[in-house]
Structure formats: structure tokens, C-alpha cells
Scaffold this active site. Sequence first.
Site, PDB file in Angstrom:
ATOM      1  N   LYS A 149      78.391  59.106  47.373  1.00  0.00           N
ATOM      2  CA  LYS A 149      79.281  59.127  48.539  1.00  0.00           C
ATOM      3  C   LYS A 149      79.238  60.494  49.229  1.00  0.00           C
ATOM      4  O   LYS A 149      79.082  60.570  50.451  1.00  0.00           O
ATOM      5  CB  LYS A 149      80.690  58.801  48.020  1.00  0.00           C
ATOM      6  CG  LYS A 149      81.756  58.707  49.042  1.00  0.00           C
ATOM      7  CD  LYS A 149      82.914  57.875  48.524  1.00  0.00           C
ATOM      8  CE  LYS A 149      83.968  58.664  47.762  1.00  0.00           C
ATOM      9  NZ  LYS A 149      84.799  59.499  48.616  1.00  0.00           N
ATOM     10  N   SER A 150      79.360  61.571  48.468  1.00  0.00           N
ATOM     11  CA  SER A 150      79.389  62.914  49.081  1.00  0.00           C
ATOM     12  C   SER A 150      78.100  63.194  49.835  1.00  0.00           C
ATOM     13  O   SER A 150      78.120  63.754  50.939  1.00  0.00           O
ATOM     14  CB  SER A 150      79.556  63.980  47.996  1.00  0.00           C
ATOM     15  OG  SER A 150      80.843  63.928  47.447  1.00  0.00           O
ATOM     16  N   ARG A 152      97.357  61.421  41.764  1.00  0.00           N
ATOM     17  CA  ARG A 152      96.621  60.878  40.607  1.00  0.00           C
ATOM     18  C   ARG A 152      97.243  61.282  39.280  1.00  0.00           C
ATOM     19  O   ARG A 152      97.047  60.594  38.264  1.00  0.00           O
ATOM     20  CB  ARG A 152      95.145  61.310  40.667  1.00  0.00           C
ATOM     21  CG  ARG A 152      94.404  60.564  41.750  1.00  0.00           C
ATOM     22  CD  ARG A 152      92.904  60.813  41.755  1.00  0.00           C
ATOM     23  NE  ARG A 152      92.297  59.933  42.731  1.00  0.00           N
ATOM     24  CZ  ARG A 152      91.108  60.123  43.297  1.00  0.00           C
ATOM     25  NH1 ARG A 152      90.392  61.192  42.977  1.00  0.00           N
ATOM     26  NH2 ARG A 152      90.630  59.270  44.165  1.00  0.00           N
ATOM     27  N   ASP A 205      87.038  64.716  40.597  1.00  0.00           N
ATOM     28  CA  ASP A 205      87.063  63.270  40.859  1.00  0.00           C
ATOM     29  C   ASP A 205      86.920  62.446  39.573  1.00  0.00           C
ATOM     30  O   ASP A 205      87.111  61.223  39.588  1.00  0.00           O
ATOM     31  CB  ASP A 205      85.942  62.871  41.826  1.00  0.00           C
ATOM     32  CG  ASP A 205      86.190  63.413  43.226  1.00  0.00           C
ATOM     33  OD1 ASP A 205      87.348  63.760  43.536  1.00  0.00           O
ATOM     34  OD2 ASP A 205      85.224  63.495  44.013  1.00  0.00           O
TER      35      ASP A 205
HETATM   36  C1  S3P Z   1      84.349  65.987  48.283  1.00  0.00           C
HETATM   37  C2  S3P Z   1      85.097  67.069  47.854  1.00  0.00           C
HETATM   38  C3  S3P Z   1      86.293  66.923  47.007  1.00  0.00           C
HETATM   39  C4  S3P Z   1      86.320  65.571  46.317  1.00  0.00           C
HETATM   40  C5  S3P Z   1      86.060  64.456  47.278  1.00  0.00           C
HETATM   41  C6  S3P Z   1      84.690  64.608  47.916  1.00  0.00           C
HETATM   42  C7  S3P Z   1      83.168  66.240  49.130  1.00  0.00           C
HETATM   43  O1  S3P Z   1      87.458  67.060  47.784  1.00  0.00           O
HETATM   44  O2  S3P Z   1      87.549  65.388  45.665  1.00  0.00           O
HETATM   45  O3  S3P Z   1      86.130  63.211  46.611  1.00  0.00           O
HETATM   46  O4  S3P Z   1      82.336  65.330  49.319  1.00  0.00           O
HETATM   47  O5  S3P Z   1      83.034  67.364  49.622  1.00  0.00           O
HETATM   48  P1  S3P Z   1      88.042  68.496  48.219  1.00  0.00           P
HETATM   49  O6  S3P Z   1      87.137  69.094  49.228  1.00  0.00           O
HETATM   50  O7  S3P Z   1      89.405  68.199  48.782  1.00  0.00           O
HETATM   51  O8  S3P Z   1      88.118  69.312  46.973  1.00  0.00           O
END
Ligand code: S3P
Length: 425
Positions: free
Chosen positions: A19-20, A340, A309
Site C-alpha cells: 500500500k505505501s 488502536r 502498523d
Molecule cells: C505510512 C506511514 C505511517 C503508517 C501508515 C502508512 C506511509 O503513518 O502508519 O499506515 O505510507 O507513509 P504516519 O506517517 O502517520 O506515521
Amino acid sequence: MRVSRAPHFRGRFRLPGDKSISHRAAILGALARGETPIRNFASAADCASTLGCLEALGVGVWREDQTVRVTGRGPEGWQAPRADLDAGNSGSTLRMLAGALAGRPFRSVLTGDESLRRRPVERVAAPLRAMGAVANGKEGRPPLVIEGGRLRGITWELEVASAQVKTAILLAGLQAEGTTTVREAHASRDHTERMLPVFGVALAREGLAVSVRGGTPLQGAPVDVPGDVSSAAFLIVAALVRPSSEVRLDDVLLNPGRTAFLDVLRRMGARLEIGLVRETPEPVGWIVARTSKLVATSIGGKEVPALIDEVPALAVAAAHAEGTTTITGAGELRVKESDRIAALAEGLRLLGGRVEELPDGLAIEGGRPLRGAAVRSHGDHRIAMALAVAGLAAEGETEIEEAECASVSFPEFWDVLGRGAAGAD
Ligand code: S3P
């Protein structure tokens, strides 16, 4: 969704795209000139939200099976949206796009569903204002109004470890005058830093600081998205806690900024085998997890951003580990898709676990047998999936409310869970 105790959990799976990485590939492709074919683009609803917003900004997006083609005309090609941009449930979409939009000379409004409209945006708005954009939330939450324009480079120290905010500042920095530097206290995931050079942007990394120079054009490039390691976490824990179990996951992302949960599981006694197949631009390989006798551990400090996560999955492992596992320094979990910390404490307690809620984490006494119950996901995908894995190990039947929210990150989850529980390859 109803889940009952699985005699074992077995199978070999290839996971949908991370996803990221999918979010970033789409956004960088939209800021680039030319075509960006993204193979194994995430099936996650969150990433569809990103594509929808990009289309509303006039970017060309074509979907062909698991490949998404983004055609960009540079940031100048972005057009003022006719309506509010809907990021759905996706904090990444809203925060990262805010950064890209800060350099665009028009007004846009970023918003999302009820859960997203409760989440903090000041952390991204403040640096964008310091660069010269208008960026205002409503009492620090969405809708977030951005009026972009000429930006100046800044040096920004991140107070909360956040790869989304880091990325937003870098995307604004690419459109700013001079150099923009982001410095973090603890390393957060570095997918943006790894991907920018693929699009022809040089960046400087020095310790926990990263800098970009404004005005560098991005060139479209193919991106291969590895399997989502955050989705893998649930299947790995399922195999660890059920008898006679083994899962093998191929083509999975192994970026150290995302795999700290594997180190924690090893510390807990998990039998894991991990093989690296390639290293650039992202480390990718395979993971095998087998039934294991787990012991408690302490999780905290600088490893937290690299497993943030995966806390829901780790909490389920902790409920099966001998002794009390403590998780601290994870206060950010209170402002994710749900609170959470509270949601996990509630769900595991309903299943018969002994859990103490801490201000910034959890203390979980493991080794007590779980029994099926009706539990709530709070509309949070990772809570739904974690409680489903707990349900696989609980006696009797577990009923998960609003279970369909798993599709926010892993639409195939229920199917894969059923196949693993049936032991199919
Ligand atoms: C993500 C960063 C994280 C993570 C999120 C995805 C990303 O959040 O919890 O699920 O893709 O950069 P934060 O930037 O709020 O730490």
C-alpha cells in the site's frame, strides 16, 4: 464475519502490492512527465482513493488488471479540482497529496470519511505554511484547505515520526525555491527516498536527514510493487499460533523500515526463515513462518515507527506468548484509523485475554486460552484482521463486526484466511 478455530494454518501466498509503495508510485507518476506503469498495484481501497484524487486533478490513470498506468504532464499539468478531494479512509492519501498540492497555484480541499476526519493534520499543515502555502484544517483535522503557490525551501524537524509528513514536505520541496530538508528523531519508512531516484530526482541523505532541491523535473518510470509486508504480518502470526502450521509468502517487501515486527517475533521465539531476492530499489524476498512456542518481550523506543502498523498483529502474538509483553512509545496508535490501543484492549479482553491499556501502549499477559466472542473492528481494517487471527485460535466462534473494512488494505484477506485455515496451497 464469523471465524472459528482453525486446526492449522498452511499455504503459500503471493500478496497484493504494498500500500505505501503504491500510493507513492501513483503520486510520483502524476508529478512526472510521461508514463509510469505500476505493476502489482495495491488492491487496497486506500490506493484507489489516491487514484481517484489524481484523476480529479486531471492526471491520466488507466487500470489494467494489476497494472496501473499513470500519465503525467509534470506538476504544471495538475488542474484545480471541481469538488473536494475525497481521500476516503486514507491518511496517506490526504497527507501526501497535501504536500504535492502546496506547490500548485489553486485551491483544493482534502477530506475523507468519518474516521479520517477525526485524524490530525496540523503536523502536515504547519510545515506547508512555513514554506509559504495556505494550509488550514478545521481545529487541526480535515477538511484540509490548501492554496498553493510559490514555495520556499525549509529545514523541518519532525516532532512525531511520520513518513507521510516527511513525504509531504519532500513533495512540496520538489516545487520550492532552494533546498528542503526534513530531519526525524527516529527513522520512519523510507519508500519516498528510495523511489525518487527512480524518477530521476537526486536527493541527499545524511543520517536521519533528507534533502531535495526544488525544480528538479520527475521523469515517469516503471515501478514493480512487492507484496505488502503489513498484510503478511497477519498470516505470519496465524501460522505461529496454530499447531502444525506453515506459511510461505513470496515476493514480499523486506524494507527494514517495515520489518521490525519480524525482529520482535524472532525475539519472542518465532521460527521464521527469510530470504532476500533483490535489494534495489526496495528489498524483496520470501518469508516462511512455522508454529512456534512464543515468549513475551518488551517493544518500545526507536523500533516503534518501523512496526507501528504491525502492533495489532503483534498484540495477537503476545496473547499467545508466555509472560507479559509490554508495548510502549506507541501513542500514535491512538490517532490511527481507530484508537488502536483501546480497540485492541477491548477486542482481546472480550476474547478472554488479560490486557492493560497504557497511555502509549499495551501490557498483554499471554498464554491464557482465548474463547470466541462478538468483537468490534471499530471500522479499522487492521483491528478486524488482528481479531480474525485471534479468532482462528480461540475456542468456538468469533464474530467480527464491520469486518468488510479489511478491504481498506487487504481485500483478499478473508479469502486467504479461509484458504490457510483449510490448509490449501
Ligand atoms: C505510512 C506511514 C505511517 C503508517 C501508515 C502508512 C506511509 O503513518 O502508519 O499506515 O505510507 O507513509 P504516519 O506517517 O502517520 O506515521
